[in-house]
Scaffold this motif. Structure first.
Motif, PDB file in Angstrom:
ATOM      1  N   ASP A  56       0.797  -1.227   0.000  1.00 18.71           N
ATOM      2  CA  ASP A  56       0.000   0.000   0.000  1.00 18.71           C
ATOM      3  C   ASP A  56       0.830   1.278   0.000  1.00 18.71           C
ATOM      4  OD1 ASP A  56      -2.421  -1.357  -0.096  1.00 18.71           O
ATOM      5  OD2 ASP A  56      -2.538  -1.529   2.084  1.00 18.71           O
ATOM      6  N   PHE A  57       2.048   1.213   0.555  1.00 19.23           N
ATOM      7  CA  PHE A  57       2.823   2.444   0.703  1.00 19.23           C
ATOM      8  C   PHE A  57       4.222   2.374   0.098  1.00 19.23           C
ATOM      9  CE2 PHE A  57      -0.087   2.024   4.318  1.00 19.23           C
ATOM     10  CZ  PHE A  57      -0.886   3.136   4.100  1.00 19.23           C
ATOM     11  N   ALA A  58       4.576   1.264  -0.520  1.00 20.82           N
ATOM     12  CA  ALA A  58       5.948   1.095  -0.986  1.00 20.82           C
ATOM     13  C   ALA A  58       5.987   0.845  -2.490  1.00 20.82           C
ATOM     14  CB  ALA A  58       6.613  -0.065  -0.254  1.00 20.82           C
ATOM     15  N   VAL A  59       7.083   1.287  -3.085  1.00 18.78           N
ATOM     16  CA  VAL A  59       7.388   1.002  -4.481  1.00 18.78           C
ATOM     17  C   VAL A  59       8.384  -0.156  -4.480  1.00 18.78           C
ATOM     18  CG1 VAL A  59       8.468   1.911  -6.567  1.00 18.78           C
ATOM     19  CG2 VAL A  59       7.012   3.388  -5.176  1.00 18.78           C
ATOM     20  N   GLU A  60       8.208  -1.107  -5.389  1.00 21.55           N
ATOM     21  CA  GLU A  60       9.102  -2.255  -5.459  1.00 21.55           C
ATOM     22  C   GLU A  60       9.714  -2.331  -6.856  1.00 21.55           C
ATOM     23  OE1 GLU A  60       9.033  -6.837  -3.834  1.00 21.55           O
ATOM     24  OE2 GLU A  60       7.161  -5.986  -4.553  1.00 21.55           O
ATOM     25  N   MET A  61      11.022  -2.541  -6.885  1.00 18.93           N
ATOM     26  CA  MET A  61      11.740  -2.637  -8.154  1.00 18.93           C
ATOM     27  C   MET A  61      12.443  -3.973  -8.213  1.00 18.93           C
ATOM     28  SD  MET A  61      14.694  -2.584 -10.039  1.00 18.93           S
ATOM     29  CE  MET A  61      16.147  -1.807  -9.451  1.00 18.93           C
ATOM     30  N   PHE A  62      12.427  -4.592  -9.400  1.00 20.12           N
ATOM     31  CA  PHE A  62      13.132  -5.842  -9.641  1.00 20.12           C
ATOM     32  C   PHE A  62      14.080  -5.654 -10.815  1.00 20.12           C
ATOM     33  CE2 PHE A  62       9.121  -7.110  -7.772  1.00 20.12           C
ATOM     34  CZ  PHE A  62       9.481  -8.075  -6.852  1.00 20.12           C
ATOM     35  N   PHE A  63      15.249  -6.264 -10.717  1.00 18.66           N
ATOM     36  CA  PHE A  63      16.186  -6.356 -11.828  1.00 18.66           C
ATOM     37  C   PHE A  63      16.486  -7.839 -11.994  1.00 18.66           C
ATOM     38  CE2 PHE A  63      20.437  -6.721 -13.613  1.00 18.66           C
ATOM     39  CZ  PHE A  63      20.300  -5.940 -14.754  1.00 18.66           C
ATOM     40  N   ILE A  64      16.197  -8.388 -13.150  1.00 21.22           N
ATOM     41  CA  ILE A  64      16.367  -9.819 -13.372  1.00 21.22           C
ATOM     42  C   ILE A  64      17.845 -10.103 -13.632  1.00 21.22           C
ATOM     43  CG2 ILE A  64      15.658 -11.824 -14.720  1.00 21.22           C
ATOM     44  CD1 ILE A  64      13.405 -10.416 -13.026  1.00 21.22           C
ATOM     45  N   LEU A  65      18.452 -10.810 -12.706  1.00 27.50           N
ATOM     46  CA  LEU A  65      19.875 -11.144 -12.797  1.00 27.50           C
ATOM     47  C   LEU A  65      20.121 -12.343 -13.699  1.00 27.50           C
ATOM     48  CD1 LEU A  65      20.597 -10.857  -8.993  1.00 27.50           C
ATOM     49  CD2 LEU A  65      21.286  -9.226 -10.755  1.00 27.50           C
TER      50      LEU A  65
END
Length: 140
Positions: A56-65
């Protein structure tokens, strides 16, 4: 201020629940980075996935290794491959799934932490095997 330096052998890994098909290896979080963030590597077994969820309050980032998979966010399916980046907006209902023939490794950054690392650390301790350590050492 002295920077915090860690290597893969220092990472602590967990499964959030015993049914999970992914492990999270914490690199930095509010307990050792003095900031409200979580940085971890999510390791998905073949066919593994996170359950659909939202922050609800956070941004999530993924980088595919390494590996390949899909993400579904608010009903939209997107393929993922090594080198791809993904930004999940706050409140986006999402999940990731490994669709490849080997493990999927994704660097994950969540800001602010919003109890994410506490959720991980309250899970079941897991280990990183030789394959995991080789992949993680290769990203230096």
């Amino acid at each position: 201020m002295i920077p915090v330096v860690k290597s893969p052998k220092d990472y602590q890994a967990y499964r959030i629940s015993s049914q999970d098909t992914n492990r999270l290896a914490i690199i930095f979080d509010s307990s050792n980075a003095n900031n409200s963030l979580t940085v971890c590597v999510e390791i998905f077994d073949v066919g593994g996935a996170t359950p659909p969820h939202r922050h609800d309050f956070a941004v999530e980032m993924f980088f595919i290794l390494k590996g390949e998979g899909i993400t579904v966010c608010d009903g939209k399916e997107i393929p993922l491959h090594s080198g791809d980046s993904l930004l999940i907006p706050k409140t986006g209902t999402h999940y990731l799934k490994n669709t490849g023939l080997e493990r999927l490794y994704a660097l994950c950054i969540m800001v602010p932490n919003k109890d994410f690392s506490e959720l991980i650390r309250n899970g079941i301790p897991a280990s990183l095997d030789e394959q995991d350590l080789q992949v993680l050492a290769g990203i230096r």
